[in-house]
Design a protein around this motif. Structure first.
Motif, PDB file in Angstrom:
ATOM      1  N   ILE A  91       0.853  -1.196   0.000  1.00 61.38           N
ATOM      2  CA  ILE A  91       0.000   0.000   0.000  1.00 61.38           C
ATOM      3  C   ILE A  91       0.888   1.245   0.000  1.00 61.38           C
ATOM      4  O   ILE A  91       0.680   2.182  -0.771  1.00 61.38           O
ATOM      5  CB  ILE A  91      -0.942   0.015   1.227  1.00 61.38           C
ATOM      6  N   LYS A  92       1.904   1.176   0.864  1.00 58.83           N
ATOM      7  CA  LYS A  92       2.788   2.316   1.010  1.00 58.83           C
ATOM      8  C   LYS A  92       3.669   2.495  -0.221  1.00 58.83           C
ATOM      9  O   LYS A  92       3.679   3.554  -0.859  1.00 58.83           O
ATOM     10  CB  LYS A  92       3.666   2.092   2.250  1.00 58.83           C
ATOM     11  N   GLU A  93       4.358   1.413  -0.584  1.00 56.65           N
ATOM     12  CA  GLU A  93       5.362   1.539  -1.645  1.00 56.65           C
ATOM     13  C   GLU A  93       4.750   1.723  -3.016  1.00 56.65           C
ATOM     14  O   GLU A  93       5.279   2.441  -3.855  1.00 56.65           O
ATOM     15  CB  GLU A  93       6.264   0.292  -1.648  1.00 56.65           C
ATOM     16  N   GLN A  94       3.627   1.026  -3.263  1.00 53.69           N
ATOM     17  CA  GLN A  94       3.023   1.087  -4.597  1.00 53.69           C
ATOM     18  C   GLN A  94       1.935   2.157  -4.661  1.00 53.69           C
ATOM     19  O   GLN A  94       1.235   2.271  -5.660  1.00 53.69           O
ATOM     20  CB  GLN A  94       2.409  -0.278  -4.954  1.00 53.69           C
ATOM     21  N   LYS A  95       1.760   2.847  -3.558  1.00 54.17           N
ATOM     22  CA  LYS A  95       0.727   3.897  -3.486  1.00 54.17           C
ATOM     23  C   LYS A  95      -0.659   3.358  -3.884  1.00 54.17           C
ATOM     24  O   LYS A  95      -1.379   3.935  -4.693  1.00 54.17           O
ATOM     25  CB  LYS A  95       1.107   5.095  -4.377  1.00 54.17           C
ATOM     26  N   LEU A  96      -1.002   2.197  -3.316  1.00 53.24           N
ATOM     27  CA  LEU A  96      -2.287   1.573  -3.651  1.00 53.24           C
ATOM     28  C   LEU A  96      -3.397   2.285  -2.901  1.00 53.24           C
ATOM     29  O   LEU A  96      -3.216   2.725  -1.770  1.00 53.24           O
ATOM     30  CB  LEU A  96      -2.266   0.086  -3.253  1.00 53.24           C
ATOM     31  N   ASP A  97      -4.567   2.410  -3.540  1.00 54.29           N
ATOM     32  CA  ASP A  97      -5.678   3.049  -2.828  1.00 54.29           C
ATOM     33  C   ASP A  97      -6.882   2.126  -2.693  1.00 54.29           C
ATOM     34  O   ASP A  97      -7.897   2.489  -2.117  1.00 54.29           O
ATOM     35  CB  ASP A  97      -6.074   4.363  -3.500  1.00 54.29           C
ATOM     36  N   ARG A  98      -6.799   0.942  -3.227  1.00 54.88           N
ATOM     37  CA  ARG A  98      -7.844  -0.058  -2.971  1.00 54.88           C
ATOM     38  C   ARG A  98      -7.263  -1.455  -3.191  1.00 54.88           C
ATOM     39  O   ARG A  98      -6.330  -1.616  -3.966  1.00 54.88           O
ATOM     40  CB  ARG A  98      -9.117   0.193  -3.779  1.00 54.88           C
ATOM     41  N   ILE A  99      -7.848  -2.428  -2.492  1.00 61.71           N
ATOM     42  CA  ILE A  99      -7.204  -3.738  -2.399  1.00 61.71           C
ATOM     43  C   ILE A  99      -8.189  -4.862  -2.735  1.00 61.71           C
ATOM     44  O   ILE A  99      -9.355  -4.830  -2.317  1.00 61.71           O
ATOM     45  CB  ILE A  99      -6.690  -3.985  -0.949  1.00 61.71           C
ATOM     46  N   VAL A 100      -7.692  -5.863  -3.484  1.00 63.14           N
ATOM     47  CA  VAL A 100      -8.448  -7.101  -3.672  1.00 63.14           C
ATOM     48  C   VAL A 100      -7.628  -8.237  -3.055  1.00 63.14           C
ATOM     49  O   VAL A 100      -6.455  -8.400  -3.381  1.00 63.14           O
ATOM     50  CB  VAL A 100      -8.701  -7.399  -5.166  1.00 63.14           C
ATOM     51  N   VAL A 101      -8.245  -8.987  -2.148  1.00 67.32           N
ATOM     52  CA  VAL A 101      -7.590 -10.187  -1.630  1.00 67.32           C
ATOM     53  C   VAL A 101      -8.343 -11.387  -2.190  1.00 67.32           C
ATOM     54  O   VAL A 101      -9.558 -11.505  -1.994  1.00 67.32           O
ATOM     55  CB  VAL A 101      -7.582 -10.225  -0.092  1.00 67.32           C
ATOM     56  N   ALA A 102      -7.636 -12.228  -2.913  1.00 63.04           N
ATOM     57  CA  ALA A 102      -8.265 -13.444  -3.441  1.00 63.04           C
ATOM     58  C   ALA A 102      -7.865 -14.582  -2.527  1.00 63.04           C
ATOM     59  O   ALA A 102      -6.716 -15.011  -2.516  1.00 63.04           O
ATOM     60  CB  ALA A 102      -7.778 -13.693  -4.873  1.00 63.04           C
ATOM     61  N   SER A 103      -8.829 -15.041  -1.721  1.00 60.42           N
ATOM     62  CA  SER A 103      -8.491 -16.093  -0.756  1.00 60.42           C
ATOM     63  C   SER A 103      -9.752 -16.872  -0.419  1.00 60.42           C
ATOM     64  O   SER A 103     -10.393 -17.416  -1.311  1.00 60.42           O
ATOM     65  CB  SER A 103      -7.869 -15.468   0.493  1.00 60.42           C
ATOM     66  N   CYS A 104     -10.076 -16.868   0.866  1.00 58.33           N
ATOM     67  CA  CYS A 104     -11.230 -17.654   1.327  1.00 58.33           C
ATOM     68  C   CYS A 104     -12.495 -16.804   1.316  1.00 58.33           C
ATOM     69  O   CYS A 104     -12.524 -15.703   0.800  1.00 58.33           O
ATOM     70  CB  CYS A 104     -10.942 -18.133   2.739  1.00 58.33           C
ATOM     71  N   SER A 105     -13.538 -17.357   1.961  1.00 66.37           N
ATOM     72  CA  SER A 105     -14.804 -16.650   2.048  1.00 66.37           C
ATOM     73  C   SER A 105     -14.658 -15.394   2.903  1.00 66.37           C
ATOM     74  O   SER A 105     -13.949 -15.398   3.906  1.00 66.37           O
ATOM     75  CB  SER A 105     -15.842 -17.580   2.694  1.00 66.37           C
ATOM     76  N   PRO A 106     -15.363 -14.319   2.546  1.00 68.46           N
ATOM     77  CA  PRO A 106     -15.329 -13.130   3.400  1.00 68.46           C
ATOM     78  C   PRO A 106     -15.852 -13.410   4.810  1.00 68.46           C
ATOM     79  O   PRO A 106     -15.487 -12.722   5.762  1.00 68.46           O
ATOM     80  CB  PRO A 106     -16.211 -12.115   2.668  1.00 68.46           C
ATOM     81  N   ARG A 107     -16.673 -14.446   4.934  1.00 71.40           N
ATOM     82  CA  ARG A 107     -17.154 -14.838   6.275  1.00 71.40           C
ATOM     83  C   ARG A 107     -15.972 -15.169   7.176  1.00 71.40           C
ATOM     84  O   ARG A 107     -16.016 -15.016   8.372  1.00 71.40           O
ATOM     85  CB  ARG A 107     -18.035 -16.097   6.186  1.00 71.40           C
ATOM     86  N   MET A 108     -14.917 -15.678   6.543  1.00 74.86           N
ATOM     87  CA  MET A 108     -13.764 -16.134   7.296  1.00 74.86           C
ATOM     88  C   MET A 108     -12.839 -14.964   7.636  1.00 74.86           C
ATOM     89  O   MET A 108     -12.523 -14.726   8.783  1.00 74.86           O
ATOM     90  CB  MET A 108     -13.038 -17.179   6.435  1.00 74.86           C
ATOM     91  N   HIS A 109     -12.417 -14.220   6.616  1.00 78.12           N
ATOM     92  CA  HIS A 109     -11.325 -13.279   6.867  1.00 78.12           C
ATOM     93  C   HIS A 109     -11.554 -11.838   6.412  1.00 78.12           C
ATOM     94  O   HIS A 109     -10.613 -11.055   6.396  1.00 78.12           O
ATOM     95  CB  HIS A 109     -10.026 -13.816   6.241  1.00 78.12           C
ATOM     96  N   GLU A 110     -12.774 -11.496   6.040  1.00 74.48           N
ATOM     97  CA  GLU A 110     -12.993 -10.098   5.659  1.00 74.48           C
ATOM     98  C   GLU A 110     -12.637  -9.144   6.799  1.00 74.48           C
ATOM     99  O   GLU A 110     -11.932  -8.145   6.581  1.00 74.48           O
ATOM    100  CB  GLU A 110     -14.429  -9.866   5.186  1.00 74.48           C
ATOM    101  N   PRO A 111     -13.074  -9.460   8.033  1.00 78.37           N
ATOM    102  CA  PRO A 111     -12.690  -8.556   9.135  1.00 78.37           C
ATOM    103  C   PRO A 111     -11.168  -8.436   9.290  1.00 78.37           C
ATOM    104  O   PRO A 111     -10.641  -7.348   9.541  1.00 78.37           O
ATOM    105  CB  PRO A 111     -13.304  -9.214  10.368  1.00 78.37           C
ATOM    106  N   THR A 112     -10.465  -9.571   9.084  1.00 79.45           N
ATOM    107  CA  THR A 112      -8.997  -9.554   9.197  1.00 79.45           C
ATOM    108  C   THR A 112      -8.377  -8.561   8.207  1.00 79.45           C
ATOM    109  O   THR A 112      -7.544  -7.718   8.569  1.00 79.45           O
ATOM    110  CB  THR A 112      -8.433 -10.964   8.878  1.00 79.45           C
ATOM    111  N   PHE A 113      -8.788  -8.704   6.949  1.00 77.62           N
ATOM    112  CA  PHE A 113      -8.155  -7.868   5.927  1.00 77.62           C
ATOM    113  C   PHE A 113      -8.635  -6.414   5.985  1.00 77.62           C
ATOM    114  O   PHE A 113      -7.930  -5.492   5.582  1.00 77.62           O
ATOM    115  CB  PHE A 113      -8.350  -8.481   4.531  1.00 77.62           C
ATOM    116  N   ARG A 114      -9.869  -6.224   6.484  1.00 77.67           N
ATOM    117  CA  ARG A 114     -10.312  -4.833   6.673  1.00 77.67           C
ATOM    118  C   ARG A 114      -9.419  -4.139   7.701  1.00 77.67           C
ATOM    119  O   ARG A 114      -8.992  -3.007   7.505  1.00 77.67           O
ATOM    120  CB  ARG A 114     -11.771  -4.795   7.142  1.00 77.67           C
ATOM    121  N   ARG A 115      -9.165  -4.871   8.799  1.00 77.04           N
ATOM    122  CA  ARG A 115      -8.282  -4.298   9.824  1.00 77.04           C
ATOM    123  C   ARG A 115      -6.895  -4.027   9.236  1.00 77.04           C
ATOM    124  O   ARG A 115      -6.267  -3.009   9.494  1.00 77.04           O
ATOM    125  CB  ARG A 115      -8.161  -5.265  11.013  1.00 77.04           C
TER     126      ARG A 115
END
Lengths: 189, 660, 295
Positions: B56-80
């Motif tokens: 985020i810092k180095e590439q100056k990203l302003d939005r993120i896609v995580v391709a992994s498991c169900s959001p039920r599982m880890h959406e809160p994790t990646f939001r944090r």
């Protein structure tokens, strides 16, 4: 007791297992070996293997042993096992299919029973109905026990329960055609 | 220029075994807006999260896609994670390439990789449309509701109360205590159930922070986490609890006897009764269906003999509404109806009973004063047969699941038969002996070895009466022979099933239940006491068959969750809620009845049209009540309602990405 | 009420009195039975052990003839009923099987004509109420165990009665003024399949049932199956001799008991054709009724 090498037995039994599964529609793998079938089986006392043991043999692919067992011939098709099976395995249907396949493969553990069914169906094919006197006489003669149950004969005739001659139905050969059509579709009758 | 970062997770081999993750990350580089794309073995782990923050810092990203498991599982994790990286939490999208891809297509890696790529492409298209959303806060009502006053409910209430919070316990029956009160001894220690339960019942009754509301049921539940408005029906007890001293004269004099539910109908109770001697409150209730006064208008003996004039025939059901911050469902279980086993003759043969009947026969205050006697003729049985898995592990007639407690209580019963009846035989028909608990297997071993119970592996097929014996037909599957036992009594280890009205309560509160009507936990491993509904927690056998120690442990766990919630003054709300475009809302009101949370009403606004002030009605969403279900957005004919984070534009962007 | 009637082979020989009593009772009750012309053997109980398709096809021809007439089929014999029902259900369950069977029998059968057990027809279509109003010689004080046998109420999903503790015959006995006696062997198999071919297996099965009936305190057994009848009646003396017992338990087709209660002549119902004397008990029943009338 002889040790069974399970891997080889499994490989060897595959073909027949697939045949049994397809023809019966019964998945032996569903059985969890609780023995409720055997517990209620009215013929279990006379069997060489309990119905549960037959299911176990099929589960492990030990098909020859299952097919050569007396049990599959002694099953009275009363459906008690299937009615009570907690896994909804149709054990009676499995027995029936094993018997059909055993006959096809020449494993007939109960020759007399087999003979009876053959004569029965011959009678049906010929006359459209079973001629009971002819069937019993035939069975006793071919079965080498000509006097078995003979004492019932006279009183049966007197009571009008046995007719000396077969009743042949006038069906324009429909029943014979049914047999022929089943044979055409691979039925071994 | 928006700069999207894509992070593809291998999830160990959970995803990478079926999906070529590196290729997915590589493919993503060509999607519009993607500035950076990479893959990693465990994205949710600390190094994975650091990777995202660094990018985020180095590439100056302003939005993120995580391709992994169900959001039920880890959406809160990646939001944090992205929040601590400096981005708004809602500028995250997850592409579920595990549950929706690798787990369901394990055998075709090439096509699974194409599908995963498509899922990422859609997520990128959506995240490009995402907007930063801000959470607001709501106050929390510092009061908890526990539904059910069995051991689980009692334990949860005590723990919450001890933490300093007010808690109401609503119990359907006239007394708290539940199933544990019916049990005689507990495994694996054989200590008396009442001796360990009743002190807890007293504790909970006397606790200054606990209000017991017995003989009452939940009527209605509204609101949401932090602020549930619950209407409770206090059934007419016909006895004034304040005036009644619990002297018991009314019970003695009552002329009407009915079979006692608590004693499994092996003993009578009166029409005015307390379910058992240690009941709490130890004050009677009138069973109006059997009471002579209520049936015929005659009698009234209880009223006449009451020294404090506490009997009140005119009492009516009372509805009270209370606001709660959190709810614990601890409603317990019922017993399976064994009468579907015609082959066992339950209900036809008096001496074929359930394990719970047997508990009462063992109990010193039960119908036989603790002597094991046959219900039919009061004789002491010599040969007792136990049958396990009756109703359990039986798809044909019962339930597919294992009831979990039966192996242990049957071992206990067999032990007690051998201990209490000289020269007796205890036979146990079983399919498996399952004893995974502390001291459990040792207990089972003692049952066979020290107490000499005979375990026979096989299910019973038939029981029938012959003279005064019960003939039991089974197979000893270890011998491979049919066996028969001439028994004096047969005890069925009956399945635990969900309460008959379990589904009704779940629908009322708004949480989910499984095909067996047991309440569904939010996650089978990591959220075993939470439900999918925030603020609602589970304790005891209402979630699935459980024994006492497990119920108690789960109750304490639920209590901790409640205390965690109630320890805050306010809580953040989810900003994913409906929003009204006031300019195009026609005020038709279609959305109002559609909303399941009564979050929408119509308000009047003033506006200037051609220089004149006119007023018109438009829809108005209460942000505290809206749960973001989206029902209103579908009902809205002018498309004035839009669900934030799932707007029509955002969804269409996903569709376009896949189809165009 | 009109049904196609399928008697089956046994009813034209060993079970001839079942056929006779069925027809007489149906006539008295106003049920019209249209006997399927030139019906064929359903294959019980040999075809299903030889070839599954043959076992389905043989009953299908009879059902197809009834279907052309638009009639359900009333079947007295439990074994025939079980085979016919199996065909009906497989044809209903699978379009493919329906096609195959229709090709084999060279007639159309769609499963529309249903196989119905005669007991089911009497108890559930006509109804116990209607039957009891026609009773003029109630089976007073006659203690009857109902023996359904193994084939009548199984498999449970096809059955018209409870598979473990069926009640229809017991209720019928009650409606006829008799005393149904509860017992645990209602659906135990009598081993008819083995009595002829392997009597050492068949006989203990018969013995158990007769002993249980005796222990239950029954005066007689009611049955709905000609194979059970042969086993329990014809072989009773033989089995008794083998086990050193004298059961003296008359066995009736339930239709015979209906006939007696409806006031029909026992001889005409075919009751004299039994092996174990059954007329004696009927005579006693009538004498007791006579005494009651004069008193």
């Amino acid at each position: 007791m002889e040790r069974i090498e399970l891997t080889a037995a499994w490989a060897e039994g595959q073909e027949v297992l697939a045949e049994v599964t397809k023809e019966s529609g019964v998945r032996a793998s569903k059985c969890y070996q609780c023995g409720k079938c055997t517990a209620g089986c009215p013929v279990a006392f006379a069997m060489d293997k309990t119905p549960r043991e037959i299911m176990r043999l099929v589960q492990l692919g030990l098909m020859d042993e299952a097919l050569q067992s007396q049990t599959i011939w002694l099953c009275a098709s009363c459906d008690t096992c299937s009615t009570r099976c907690p896994r909804e395995v149709d054990i009676a249907r499995m027995m029936e299919t094993l018997r059909i396949i055993a006959k096809r493969k020449g494993f007939v553990a109960e020759k007399k029973m087999d003979l009876f069914h053959d004569l029965f169906l011959k009678s049906v094919e010929k006359n459209g109905r079973v001629h009971e006197l002819g069937l019993i006489l035939g069975f006793n003669i071919y079965g080498m026990q000509p006097l078995k149950d003979a004492h019932f004969g006279p009183s049966m005739l007197l009571k009008g329960k046995l007719s000396p001659l077969p009743h042949t139905i006038k069906d324009n050969g429909e029943v014979k055609k049914i047999f022929a059509n089943v044979r055409k579709r691979g039925g071994k009758l | 220029m928006k700069r999207v970062g894509v992070f593809v997770c291998h999830c160990g081999t959970n995803i990478s075994a079926a999906v070529d993750c590196e290729k997915v990350a590589e493919n993503a580089k060509s999607f519009p807006g993607v500035a950076y794309s990479t893959d990693y073995k465990y994205m949710c782990a600390e190094p994975g999260q650091e990777l995202i923050k660094k990018a985020i810092k180095e590439q100056k990203l302003d939005r993120i896609v995580v391709a992994s498991c169900s959001p039920r599982m880890h959406e809160p994790t990646f939001r944090r994670c992205i929040e601590s990286g400096g981005l708004n939490a809602y500028l995250l999208e997850m592409a579920n390439i595990r549950e929706h891809c690798s787990w369901v297509h394990p055998d075709d890696k090439e096509r699974a990789t194409i599908k995963a790529t498509d899922l990422v492409k859609m997520a990128v298209a959506k995240v490009m449309q995402n907007e930063a959303l801000v959470r607001s806060t709501i106050p929390i009502t510092k009061r908890a509701l526990v539904i059910g006053g069995g051991i689980a409910g009692i334990q949860a209430a005590l723990d919450i109360a001890n933490a300093g919070h007010i808690v109401d316990v609503v119990e359907k029956e006239p007394s708290i205590g539940g199933r544990m009160a019916q049990v005689d001894k507990t495994f694996p220690t054989l200590d008396c159930s009442a001796c360990i339960l009743t002190p807890k019942m007293v504790d909970v009754a006397n606790h200054p922070n606990v209000n017991l509301i017995t003989y009452s049921e939940i009527e209605k539940v509204e609101g949401y986490v932090g602020n549930f408005d619950v209407t409770i029906r206090k059934k007419a007890r016909s006895v004034d609890l304040k005036a009644c001293t619990g002297c018991g004269t009314c019970i003695q004099k009552c002329p009407t006897k009915v079979p006692s539910e608590f004693e499994m109908e092996m003993m009578d109770r009166k029409a005015i009764f307390t379910p058992f001697p240690q009941a709490i409150p130890n004050k009677p209730v009138i069973d109006r269906e059997s009471c002579r006064y209520f049936k015929s208008g005659k009698c009234g003996v209880c009223q006449k003999v009451c020294p404090t004039n506490a009997v009140d025939f005119t009492q009516e059901d009372e509805l009270v509404t209370e606001r709660y911050g959190a709810i614990v469902a601890a409603t317990g279980f019922d017993l399976f109806d064994d009468s579907v086993y015609g082959e066992y003759g339950y209900g036809k043969y008096k001496d074929v009973i359930t394990g719970l009947h047997f508990e009462r026969l063992l109990n010193a205050s039960g119908p036989t004063m603790g002597k094991i006697k046959r219900p039919s003729d009061g004789k002491i049985p010599q040969n007792v047969v136990f049958i396990k898995c009756v109703g359990s592990r039986d798809e044909a007639k019962g339930k597919a699941y294992c009831s979990k407690t039966c192996c242990m209580y049957t071992a206990k019963h067999a032990t007690l038969v051998r201990e209490k009846i000289k020269d007796s035989n205890a036979y146990v028909f079983y399919m498996d002996v399952r004893t995974p608990g502390k001291g459990y297997d040792e207990f089972y071993t003692r049952t066979t070895d020290q107490y000499g119970a005979k375990y026979i592996r096989g299910r019973v097929s038939k029981i029938y009466e012959k003279g005064d014996k019960l003939i039991v037909w089974g197979e000893d599957t270890l011998l491979g022979r049919p066996v028969e036992i001439e028994a004096d009594m047969v005890v069925l280890a009956t399945a635990m099933v969900a309460k008959a009205d379990a589904a009704k309560l779940a629908q009322m509160v708004g949480f989910s239940y499984d095909q067996n009507n047991f309440y569904t936990e939010a996650h089978p491993k990591l959220a075993p006491v939470e439900t999918h509904t925030a603020g609602v927690f589970l304790a005891g056998a209402c979630q699935g068959p459980k024994d006492i120690p497990e119920s108690v442990a789960q109750a304490s766990a639920a209590a901790v969750k409640v205390c965690g919630l109630l320890s805050k003054e306010e809580m953040p709300t989810e900003p994913i809620i409906s929003a009204v475009n006031e300019a195009i809302c026609s005020g038709c009101g279609m959305c109002v009845p559609v909303c399941p949370y009564t979050a929408i009403d119509l308000k009047v606004i003033q506006e200037r049209v051609h220089g004149k002030t006119v007023s018109r009605k438009i829809a108005n969403v209460n942000s505290g009540l809206c749960q973001g279900c989206g029902a209103c957005t579908v009902a809205c004919r002018s498309a004035a309602l839009n669900l934030k984070h799932f707007t029509n534009e955002q969804i269409l962007a996903e569709v376009d990405a896949l189809c165009l | 009420m009109k049904y196609a009637y399928y008697p089956g082979c046994s009813l034209s020989s060993t079970g001839v009195e079942y056929d006779i009593s069925t027809k007489k009772v149906a006539e008295s009750l106003g049920i019209e039975l249209w006997e399927i012309p030139e019906w064929n053997c359903c294959g019980a109980s040999s075809a299903h052990l030889t070839d599954h398709l043959l076992a389905l096809a043989l009953p299908a021809r009879n059902l197809a003839i009834a279907e052309e007439k638009g009639l359900d089929v009333a079947i007295p014999c439990a074994a025939c009923y079980a085979r016919c029902k199996a065909t009906e259900v497989e044809v209903k369950d699978s379009k493919e099987m329906q096609k195959t069977i229709s090709e084999v029998i060279e007639r159309q059968y769609t499963g529309k004509a249903q196989a119905r057990a005669l007991l089911d027809v009497f108890v559930n279509d006509l109804g116990l109420q209607s039957i009891s109003t026609l009773v003029n010689k109630p089976l007073k004080d006659l203690k009857v165990v109902s023996y359904y046998g193994c084939l009548l109420v199984r498999p449970p999903r096809l059955g018209f009665d409870d598979a473990e503790d069926p009640q229809s015959m017991d209720k019928l006995i009650e409606a006829l003024g008799g005393t149904p006696v509860d017992w645990a062997f209602k659906t135990e198999c009598c081993g008819a399949a083995h009595a002829t071919t392997k009597s050492e297996v068949g006989f203990p099965m018969i013995e158990k049932i007769l002993t249980a009936a005796k222990e239950a305190g029954a005066d007689c057994i009611a049955t709905a199956c000609p194979l059970c009848m042969s086993n329990l009646d014809m072989r009773q003396t033989q089995v008794g001799a083998k086990y050193g017992k004298n059961y003296s338990l008359p066995v009736f087709y339930f239709t015979e008991l209906m006939g007696i209660a409806l006031g029909l002549n026992p001889e005409e119902l075919g009751i004299s054709k039994h092996f174990v004397d059954a007329l004696g008990i009927v005579k006693k029943l009538n004498e007791a009724a006579g005494r009651r009338d004069t008193a």
